[in-house]
Design a protein around this motif. Structure first.
Motif, PDB file in Angstrom:
ATOM      1  N   ASP A  39      -7.866  -5.698  -3.019  1.00  0.00           N
ATOM      2  CA  ASP A  39      -6.570  -5.911  -2.392  1.00  0.00           C
ATOM      3  C   ASP A  39      -5.855  -7.080  -3.060  1.00  0.00           C
ATOM      4  O   ASP A  39      -6.305  -8.227  -2.983  1.00  0.00           O
ATOM      5  CB  ASP A  39      -6.783  -6.198  -0.904  1.00  0.00           C
ATOM      6  CG  ASP A  39      -5.495  -6.246  -0.114  1.00  0.00           C
ATOM      7  OD1 ASP A  39      -4.416  -6.247  -0.731  1.00  0.00           O
ATOM      8  OD2 ASP A  39      -5.564  -6.290   1.131  1.00  0.00           O
ATOM      9  N   ARG A  40      -4.736  -6.787  -3.700  1.00  0.00           N
ATOM     10  CA  ARG A  40      -3.942  -7.827  -4.354  1.00  0.00           C
ATOM     11  C   ARG A  40      -2.596  -8.049  -3.661  1.00  0.00           C
ATOM     12  O   ARG A  40      -1.645  -8.520  -4.255  1.00  0.00           O
ATOM     13  CB  ARG A  40      -3.725  -7.476  -5.828  1.00  0.00           C
ATOM     14  CG  ARG A  40      -5.010  -7.263  -6.641  1.00  0.00           C
ATOM     15  CD  ARG A  40      -5.909  -8.474  -6.606  1.00  0.00           C
ATOM     16  NE  ARG A  40      -7.060  -8.365  -7.483  1.00  0.00           N
ATOM     17  CZ  ARG A  40      -8.316  -8.586  -7.098  1.00  0.00           C
ATOM     18  NH1 ARG A  40      -8.580  -8.928  -5.843  1.00  0.00           N
ATOM     19  NH2 ARG A  40      -9.316  -8.482  -7.959  1.00  0.00           N
ATOM     20  N   GLY A  41      -2.534  -7.704  -2.392  1.00  0.00           N
ATOM     21  CA  GLY A  41      -1.330  -7.964  -1.601  1.00  0.00           C
ATOM     22  C   GLY A  41      -0.323  -6.848  -1.691  1.00  0.00           C
ATOM     23  O   GLY A  41      -0.192  -6.035  -0.769  1.00  0.00           O
ATOM     24  N   SER A  42       0.426  -6.789  -2.793  1.00  0.00           N
ATOM     25  CA  SER A  42       1.439  -5.744  -2.954  1.00  0.00           C
ATOM     26  C   SER A  42       0.942  -4.592  -3.808  1.00  0.00           C
ATOM     27  O   SER A  42       1.666  -3.618  -4.018  1.00  0.00           O
ATOM     28  CB  SER A  42       2.712  -6.333  -3.592  1.00  0.00           C
ATOM     29  OG  SER A  42       2.457  -6.737  -4.930  1.00  0.00           O
ATOM     30  N   TRP A 100       4.020  -1.159  -2.972  1.00  0.00           N
ATOM     31  CA  TRP A 100       5.456  -1.318  -2.722  1.00  0.00           C
ATOM     32  C   TRP A 100       6.251  -0.039  -3.001  1.00  0.00           C
ATOM     33  O   TRP A 100       7.406   0.074  -2.595  1.00  0.00           O
ATOM     34  CB  TRP A 100       6.021  -2.469  -3.558  1.00  0.00           C
ATOM     35  CG  TRP A 100       5.561  -2.523  -4.973  1.00  0.00           C
ATOM     36  CD1 TRP A 100       4.447  -3.144  -5.450  1.00  0.00           C
ATOM     37  CD2 TRP A 100       6.198  -1.940  -6.115  1.00  0.00           C
ATOM     38  NE1 TRP A 100       4.342  -2.980  -6.816  1.00  0.00           N
ATOM     39  CE2 TRP A 100       5.404  -2.260  -7.250  1.00  0.00           C
ATOM     40  CE3 TRP A 100       7.361  -1.198  -6.285  1.00  0.00           C
ATOM     41  CZ2 TRP A 100       5.744  -1.843  -8.542  1.00  0.00           C
ATOM     42  CZ3 TRP A 100       7.697  -0.779  -7.569  1.00  0.00           C
ATOM     43  CH2 TRP A 100       6.893  -1.105  -8.671  1.00  0.00           C
ATOM     44  N   VAL A 101       5.632   0.923  -3.671  1.00  0.00           N
ATOM     45  CA  VAL A 101       6.311   2.204  -3.913  1.00  0.00           C
ATOM     46  C   VAL A 101       6.352   3.044  -2.632  1.00  0.00           C
ATOM     47  O   VAL A 101       7.270   3.829  -2.421  1.00  0.00           O
ATOM     48  CB  VAL A 101       5.609   2.973  -5.053  1.00  0.00           C
ATOM     49  CG1 VAL A 101       6.116   4.401  -5.159  1.00  0.00           C
ATOM     50  CG2 VAL A 101       5.821   2.251  -6.374  1.00  0.00           C
ATOM     51  N   GLY A 102       5.348   2.868  -1.766  1.00  0.00           N
ATOM     52  CA  GLY A 102       5.307   3.644  -0.530  1.00  0.00           C
ATOM     53  C   GLY A 102       5.114   5.123  -0.775  1.00  0.00           C
ATOM     54  O   GLY A 102       5.772   5.963  -0.142  1.00  0.00           O
ATOM     55  N   ALA A 103       4.206   5.473  -1.683  1.00  0.00           N
ATOM     56  CA  ALA A 103       4.024   6.875  -2.058  1.00  0.00           C
ATOM     57  C   ALA A 103       3.514   7.731  -0.910  1.00  0.00           C
ATOM     58  O   ALA A 103       3.815   8.912  -0.811  1.00  0.00           O
ATOM     59  CB  ALA A 103       3.061   6.974  -3.246  1.00  0.00           C
ATOM     60  N   GLY A 104       2.700   7.144  -0.039  1.00  0.00           N
ATOM     61  CA  GLY A 104       2.128   7.918   1.052  1.00  0.00           C
ATOM     62  C   GLY A 104       0.825   8.597   0.683  1.00  0.00           C
ATOM     63  O   GLY A 104       0.258   9.331   1.479  1.00  0.00           O
ATOM     64  N   ILE A 153       8.596  -3.011   4.191  1.00  0.00           N
ATOM     65  CA  ILE A 153       8.198  -1.949   5.117  1.00  0.00           C
ATOM     66  C   ILE A 153       7.314  -0.941   4.389  1.00  0.00           C
ATOM     67  O   ILE A 153       6.302  -0.478   4.930  1.00  0.00           O
ATOM     68  CB  ILE A 153       9.440  -1.272   5.731  1.00  0.00           C
ATOM     69  CG1 ILE A 153      10.151  -2.240   6.683  1.00  0.00           C
ATOM     70  CG2 ILE A 153       9.046   0.009   6.473  1.00  0.00           C
ATOM     71  CD1 ILE A 153      11.482  -1.723   7.202  1.00  0.00           C
ATOM     72  N   ASN A 154       7.683  -0.599   3.160  1.00  0.00           N
ATOM     73  CA  ASN A 154       6.832   0.288   2.357  1.00  0.00           C
ATOM     74  C   ASN A 154       5.420  -0.273   2.248  1.00  0.00           C
ATOM     75  O   ASN A 154       4.433   0.446   2.421  1.00  0.00           O
ATOM     76  CB  ASN A 154       7.405   0.442   0.941  1.00  0.00           C
ATOM     77  CG  ASN A 154       8.584   1.384   0.861  1.00  0.00           C
ATOM     78  OD1 ASN A 154       8.901   2.079   1.814  1.00  0.00           O
ATOM     79  ND2 ASN A 154       9.234   1.404  -0.283  1.00  0.00           N
ATOM     80  N   VAL A 155       5.340  -1.554   1.922  1.00  0.00           N
ATOM     81  CA  VAL A 155       4.035  -2.198   1.747  1.00  0.00           C
ATOM     82  C   VAL A 155       3.248  -2.155   3.055  1.00  0.00           C
ATOM     83  O   VAL A 155       2.064  -1.778   3.060  1.00  0.00           O
ATOM     84  CB  VAL A 155       4.202  -3.654   1.277  1.00  0.00           C
ATOM     85  CG1 VAL A 155       2.845  -4.357   1.245  1.00  0.00           C
ATOM     86  CG2 VAL A 155       4.853  -3.704  -0.098  1.00  0.00           C
ATOM     87  N   PRO A 182       5.151 -11.539   4.411  1.00  0.00           N
ATOM     88  CA  PRO A 182       5.661 -10.382   3.670  1.00  0.00           C
ATOM     89  C   PRO A 182       5.325 -10.482   2.200  1.00  0.00           C
ATOM     90  O   PRO A 182       5.263 -11.582   1.630  1.00  0.00           O
ATOM     91  CB  PRO A 182       7.174 -10.445   3.912  1.00  0.00           C
ATOM     92  CG  PRO A 182       7.332 -11.229   5.165  1.00  0.00           C
ATOM     93  CD  PRO A 182       6.222 -12.240   5.167  1.00  0.00           C
ATOM     94  N   ALA A 183       5.140  -9.351   1.563  1.00  0.00           N
ATOM     95  CA  ALA A 183       4.793  -9.326   0.144  1.00  0.00           C
ATOM     96  C   ALA A 183       5.917  -9.864  -0.723  1.00  0.00           C
ATOM     97  O   ALA A 183       5.680 -10.486  -1.762  1.00  0.00           O
ATOM     98  CB  ALA A 183       4.439  -7.896  -0.278  1.00  0.00           C
ATOM     99  N   PHE A 184       7.190  -9.650  -0.288  1.00  0.00           N
ATOM    100  CA  PHE A 184       8.341 -10.062  -1.082  1.00  0.00           C
ATOM    101  C   PHE A 184       9.340 -10.854  -0.242  1.00  0.00           C
ATOM    102  O   PHE A 184       9.373 -10.729   0.960  1.00  0.00           O
ATOM    103  CB  PHE A 184       9.031  -8.832  -1.675  1.00  0.00           C
ATOM    104  CG  PHE A 184       8.113  -7.982  -2.521  1.00  0.00           C
ATOM    105  CD1 PHE A 184       7.758  -8.390  -3.794  1.00  0.00           C
ATOM    106  CD2 PHE A 184       7.606  -6.783  -2.025  1.00  0.00           C
ATOM    107  CE1 PHE A 184       6.908  -7.618  -4.572  1.00  0.00           C
ATOM    108  CE2 PHE A 184       6.749  -6.010  -2.798  1.00  0.00           C
ATOM    109  CZ  PHE A 184       6.410  -6.431  -4.073  1.00  0.00           C
TER     110      PHE A 184
END
Length: 208
Positions: free
Chosen positions: A34-37, A63-67, A189-191, A206-208
């Protein structure tokens, strides 16, 4: 993999990867740091019709939020081993786990910061305008540029998408380009959603 070679592979992987913070996801073939984002991913891939295993290292951008567990930057290995005997496979598993450790370290070195990740995905999309530029690579680049406040680049990438899988995703971000706080909030939110889906601990900040 069957129980015997799964157990042998898991033991070898744990010894080599645990010091890097790489942990097995349940009892699956995936090991994650786990590297956060983003996630530093190791995959020990079984062959469907044989008792064997291959190695893949990759990065998954949360952060892409691919799902889904997208391998956003994958580094395949030529390492592949068949199970013959327990003793033979123990040695082979140790070699594969050692290679996985080296590759995971190299992945961390390549992407020590989001700035490094952003420059990578932007350059990659720029160099592939005909293939994946209008698809996932362009989408990743558009998000990365937006997070860096590079408004024109972000708009160009996100408005240039033609792949239906990402066009609708980009539509939610396009009105936020240039509004850095709002753009970052949407990506955060994606993250958060991706971390929850993968049963990762929620970030304290938050990541960003």
């Amino acid at each position: 993999m069957g129980d015997t070679h799964s157990r042998i592979m898991a033991a070898a992987a744990k010894k080599q990867l645990a010091p890097l913070g790489v942990r097995q996801q349940g009892r699956s073939r995936l090991w994650l740091a786990d590297r956060g984002s983003w996630l530093n991913v190791v995959e020990f891939t079984p062959r469907r019709w044989s008792k064997s295993v291959s190695l893949m290292n990759a990065a998954h951008w949360l952060w892409v939020g691919a799902g889904f567990m997208s391998l956003n930057e994958a580094v395949p290995s030529q390492l592949h081993v068949e199970f013959e005997t327990e003793e033979q496979f123990k040695g082979a598993a140790r070699e594969i786990a050692q290679a996985a450790q080296v590759n995971a370290c190299l992945m961390d070195e390549r992407f020590p910061s989001f700035q490094a990740i952003a420059e990578f995905v932007i350059q990659r999309a720029e160099s592939s305008p005909e293939r994946l530029g209008p698809s996932w690579w362009g989408y990743e680049a558009g998000i990365a540029a937006g997070l860096l406040g590079r408004v024109d680049e972000s708009s160009r990438f996100l408005r240039g998408l033609t792949d239906d899988r990402v066009v609708n995703r980009a539509a939610n971000l396009l009105p936020l380009i240039g509004r850095l706080d709002a753009f970052r909030s949407a990506v955060n939110i994606n993250v958060a959603e991706e971390r929850a889906r993968l049963k990762l601990v929620a970030l304290e900040q938050p990541a960003f």
